[in-house]
Motif scaffolding. Structure first.
Motif, PDB file in Angstrom:
ATOM      1  N   LEU A 151      -8.548  12.590  20.709  1.00 32.78           N
ATOM      2  CA  LEU A 151      -8.104  11.251  20.316  1.00 32.78           C
ATOM      3  C   LEU A 151      -6.854  10.851  21.095  1.00 32.78           C
ATOM      4  CD1 LEU A 151      -8.735  11.489  16.468  1.00 32.78           C
ATOM      5  CD2 LEU A 151     -10.220  10.520  18.240  1.00 32.78           C
ATOM      6  N   GLN A 152      -7.078  10.471  22.370  1.00 33.77           N
ATOM      7  CA  GLN A 152      -5.957  10.122  23.225  1.00 33.77           C
ATOM      8  C   GLN A 152      -5.233   8.879  22.728  1.00 33.77           C
ATOM      9  OE1 GLN A 152      -6.961   9.200  27.268  1.00 33.77           O
ATOM     10  NE2 GLN A 152      -8.517   7.700  26.724  1.00 33.77           N
ATOM     11  N   GLU A 153      -5.913   8.064  21.910  1.00 36.14           N
ATOM     12  CA  GLU A 153      -5.230   6.889  21.379  1.00 36.14           C
ATOM     13  C   GLU A 153      -4.061   7.262  20.476  1.00 36.14           C
ATOM     14  OE1 GLU A 153      -9.118   7.180  18.868  1.00 36.14           O
ATOM     15  OE2 GLU A 153      -8.453   7.575  20.936  1.00 36.14           O
ATOM     16  N   GLN A 154      -4.105   8.457  19.874  1.00 36.73           N
ATOM     17  CA  GLN A 154      -3.007   8.847  18.994  1.00 36.73           C
ATOM     18  C   GLN A 154      -1.743   9.156  19.791  1.00 36.73           C
ATOM     19  OE1 GLN A 154      -4.364  11.995  16.370  1.00 36.73           O
ATOM     20  NE2 GLN A 154      -5.475  10.548  15.072  1.00 36.73           N
ATOM     21  N   SER A 155      -1.856   9.904  20.877  1.00 38.01           N
ATOM     22  CA  SER A 155      -0.658  10.167  21.686  1.00 38.01           C
ATOM     23  C   SER A 155      -0.257   8.917  22.461  1.00 38.01           C
ATOM     24  CB  SER A 155      -0.878  11.352  22.638  1.00 38.01           C
ATOM     25  OG  SER A 155      -2.003  11.162  23.471  1.00 38.01           O
ATOM     26  N   ALA A 276      -3.199  14.280  26.226  1.00 35.82           N
ATOM     27  CA  ALA A 276      -4.513  14.205  25.575  1.00 35.82           C
ATOM     28  C   ALA A 276      -5.451  15.034  26.442  1.00 35.82           C
ATOM     29  CB  ALA A 276      -4.997  12.770  25.444  1.00 35.82           C
ATOM     30  N   ARG A 301     -13.980  15.259  16.494  1.00 31.27           N
ATOM     31  CA  ARG A 301     -12.745  14.581  16.861  1.00 31.27           C
ATOM     32  C   ARG A 301     -11.566  15.539  16.760  1.00 31.27           C
ATOM     33  NH1 ARG A 301     -13.156   8.427  14.378  1.00 31.27           N
ATOM     34  NH2 ARG A 301     -15.059   7.865  15.495  1.00 31.27           N
ATOM     35  N   GLY A 303      -7.346  15.579  17.152  1.00 34.11           N
ATOM     36  CA  GLY A 303      -6.197  14.684  17.225  1.00 34.11           C
ATOM     37  C   GLY A 303      -4.856  15.390  17.171  1.00 34.11           C
ATOM     38  N   LEU A 304      -3.840  14.661  16.713  1.00 37.05           N
ATOM     39  CA  LEU A 304      -2.465  15.165  16.695  1.00 37.05           C
ATOM     40  C   LEU A 304      -2.289  16.406  15.837  1.00 37.05           C
ATOM     41  CD1 LEU A 304      -0.505  11.797  16.426  1.00 37.05           C
ATOM     42  CD2 LEU A 304      -0.389  13.390  18.352  1.00 37.05           C
ATOM     43  N   VAL A 310      -3.445  17.248  21.686  1.00 46.26           N
ATOM     44  CA  VAL A 310      -2.894  15.894  21.591  1.00 46.26           C
ATOM     45  C   VAL A 310      -1.450  15.961  21.111  1.00 46.26           C
ATOM     46  CG1 VAL A 310      -3.186  13.594  20.593  1.00 46.26           C
ATOM     47  CG2 VAL A 310      -5.196  15.024  20.989  1.00 46.26           C
ATOM     48  N   THR A 342      -7.187   0.308  17.736  1.00 44.29           N
ATOM     49  CA  THR A 342      -7.906   0.597  18.982  1.00 44.29           C
ATOM     50  C   THR A 342      -8.566  -0.653  19.568  1.00 44.29           C
ATOM     51  OG1 THR A 342      -9.858   1.277  17.706  1.00 44.29           O
ATOM     52  CG2 THR A 342      -8.323   3.018  18.384  1.00 44.29           C
TER      53      THR A 342
END
Length: 352
Positions: A151-155, A276, A301, A303-304, A310, A342
């Motif tokens: 989940l590159q959107e989180q970083s 990510a 998925r 994520g962080l 991430v 997103t």
């Protein structure tokens, strides 16, 4: 041993590197898949044969290299046999052709790095129902098709939050090349992060059309710097050094990287890096297949909560109050208190 075959893009001649034709990549015959095991109980994975498609150079300093490194880690850690085809033009007919070549070449698992492979993977997976397929950075699924998504959107969101706190001009930049879904999500998340910590800040966002063109990246970065940006988030691959060139030439501005930790390489230019590591997705997919845990129809998925994959890194000169606020925001994302946007529908910064 990883075997690599390069498929030239239209502007690059085809180069063969140590790989026979795909039909002979591996000897024919199925590789047994062990029964499902408890992830908490270490199990030696069975040797598996994997075909990896990279729609770009395997050493692009970014996304494709991360995927390649994830496969190499699987090879080194438990002896997976990897056949790599890189520099594939990100056009559906070419992607389909290479996926077919890999699937018919004796592999047990085909991994396609990046959401640009979604449509091609759906088509080819249906043609080879006995072969497992994985697309990384995607949400596409099918009976024998799974997605593994870091989940590159989180970083990226955290990078935006940090940029919003660090900007002195009130203008920050974003740069990318092509528009796969993960890249669009990352752009939207970055803009959302900026707005969270600095609602008055303006974001200049650009998709230049090329992830790997250093000169184009330099021109776009120069234009964004000239327009007032003092922090630029770069979601590029081989073109990324052009942004550093522009920053050094202008004598102002800082860059936020993505994919890997660019701060460790150049803390004078990089204020932060939205790590990510999609290589973790590639590695996890191969590991899960080897241990009988990879199932069609799933979207895994990461994520962080998995900082190996991430996280946001920050340069040593970033003030402590910024670090503390970013860490608090990270915890709120992990706990579900902040929803990362997103989607983005605002203006875009044109190529110069």
């Amino acid at each position: 041993m990883i075997r690599k075959r390069r498929m030239g893009m239209r502007s690059v001649p085809k180069v063969m590197v140590g790989v026979v034709a795909a039909a002979g990549i591996f000897a024919a015959g199925a590789c047994g898949t062990p029964a499902a095991t408890d992830r908490n109980v270490p199990q030696p994975p069975a040797k598996v044969r994997v075909g990896l498609l990279l729609a770009g150079p395997s050493h692009d300093g970014g996304f494709m290299e991360a995927g390649y490194n994830g496969a190499k880690r699987a090879e080194q850690q438990f002896g997976a046999e990897i056949a790599v085809v890189d520099r594939v033009a990100p056009k559906q007919p070419e992607l389909e052709r290479v996926l077919r070549e890999l699937a018919s070449g004796g592999v047990d698992l085909v991994v396609a790095q990046g959401g640009q492979n979604n449509a091609a993977a759906q088509v080819v997976a249906a043609e080879f129902p006995r072969t497992k397929f994985v697309v990384t950075q995607s949400d596409v699924t099918g009976p024998n098709l799974a997605s593994y998504e870091v989940l590159q959107e989180q970083s990226a969101w955290l990078a935006g939050a940090a940029a919003g706190l660090l900007t002195e001009s009130g203008v920050v930049g974003h740069m990318s090349g092509i528009r796969p879904v993960p890249g669009l999500k990352g752009r939207a998340a970055f803009v959302d992060g900026v707005a969270h910590t600095n609602p008055a800040a303006r974001v200049l966002t650009n998709f230049s059309g090329d992830q790997d063109d250093v000169e184009l990246a330099r021109r776009v970065a120069t234009a964004e710097l000239d327009a007032g940006a003092d922090q630029i988030f770069t979601m590029l691959n081989a073109g990324r050094p052009g942004v550093a060139e522009a920053i050094r030439a202008a004598g102002k501005g800082r860059q936020f990287g993505n994919v890997r930790d660019f701060v460790a390489e150049d803390p004078a230019v990089f204020a932060g890096s939205a790590v990510a590591d999609s290589g973790v997705a590639v590695f996890r997919a191969i590991e899960d297949f080897a241990n009988g845990r990879l199932h069609g129809g799933e979207n895994v998925r990461i994520g962080l909560e998995t900082p190996e994959a991430v996280r946001l890194t920050l340069a040593p000169d970033v003030p402590e109050h910024v670090r503390a606020e970013v860490e608090a925001l990270r915890e709120r994302i992990v706990n579900g208190e902040i929803e990362v946007s997103t989607t983005y529908s605002g203006p875009e910064f044109p190529n110069p």
